[in-house]
Design an enzyme around this catalytic site. Structure first.
Site, short mmCIF file in Angstrom:
data_model
loop_
_atom_site.label_atom_id
_atom_site.label_comp_id
_atom_site.label_asym_id
_atom_site.label_seq_id
_atom_site.Cartn_x
_atom_site.Cartn_y
_atom_site.Cartn_z
N CYS A 86 4.63 2.08 -0.88
CA CYS A 86 5.13 1.70 0.66
C CYS A 86 6.36 2.28 1.07
O CYS A 86 6.38 3.68 1.37
CB CYS A 86 5.07 0.19 0.99
N HIS A 203 -0.09 -1.49 -2.17
CA HIS A 203 0.85 -2.45 -2.82
C HIS A 203 0.07 -2.76 -4.42
O HIS A 203 -0.59 -4.14 -4.41
CB HIS A 203 1.43 -3.55 -2.23
N GLU A 205 1.38 -3.84 -7.02
CA GLU A 205 1.97 -5.00 -7.58
C GLU A 205 1.66 -6.41 -6.83
O GLU A 205 1.92 -7.39 -7.54
CB GLU A 205 3.63 -4.54 -7.38
#
Length: 231
Positions: A86, A203, A205
């Protein structure tokens, strides 16, 4: 094998990364303040999402001048691994480690959602735990995530097979209806020529723990850890 997570003023996803690498995978992880310059102990440097320096001027524009960035450039030149997620992807384009730019989303709205993403290839360390053409679901959260490159740059990226992720339908169709931010060619993530630097807007994660809605992103970190600990 050791991860390093860069911490800028304004970062808000750095702890998310360490929760995955250190918390879930039990991998050595060091939080690296942006003014540090010695990252020689690290194998994978992660530039996280968030709003480095408040996104003043434009996303990533100020972060590129942080002292740690010269060390990250050298890290990449040595063939070591750099992952920008990002805002981290935006920083990588600003500093020139990846081509193109991230501009305002189509429609000029901030998007916070889950997106279906096609994995274009699985012969790089980033995607070894996926199948080529597999469709996964990852969260997105950005206002300037529309990938853009001029015609020559885009041709070089496509001809070099450097698009690793594209926005798609759940069945893998690539079209404007399944492009949340208007990115050219539905590009969600690219690598450099060597393949050791990856930038992506989604994302992974945030999709690494089943307790918060999905684990499609965990495979990326597991693949990195396995590849580098057995190398």
């Amino acid at each position: 094998m050791k991860f390093g997570v860069i911490v800028f003023p304004g970062s808000n996803c750095d702890r998310d990364i360490s929760t995955v690498t250190q918390g879930i995978l039990n991998a050595p992880t060091r939080m690296v303040w942006h003014q540090e310059t010695d990252i020689s102990d690290l194998d994978v440097v992660v530039i996280p999402g968030g709003f480095s320096y408040g996104d003043y001027l434009r996303c990533g524009a100020i972060a590129q001048f942080s002292p740690v960035m010269n060390s990250i450039i050298e890290h990449a030149k040595q063939g070591k691994y750099v992952l920008g997620i990002c805002n981290g992807f935006q920083v990588l384009t600003e500093v020139g480690l990846l081509p193109g730019a991230l501009i305002r989303n189509r429609g000029l709205h901030f998007i916070c959602d889950r997106a279906t993403i096609k994995v274009e290839r699985n012969d790089l360390i980033w995607t070894k735990n996926y199948q080529a053409q597999q469709v996964i679901t990852l969260p997105i959260a950005h206002g300037e995530g529309c990938y853009y490159a001029d015609e020559d740059t885009l041709k070089a990226i496509e001809d070099g097979d450097r698009v690793l992720f594209r926005y798609s339908s759940s069945s893998g169709e690539i079209n404007s209806d399944n492009n949340p931010n208007g990115s050219i060619n539905n590009i969600a993530g690219i690598v450099n020529q060597k393949g050791n630097v990856l930038g992506l807007m989604p994302h992974p994660e945030r999709a690494a723990d089943g307790n918060i809605g999905g684990t499609d992103g965990l495979a990326m970190f597991q693949g990195l850890l396995t590849a580098l600990t057995t190398a």
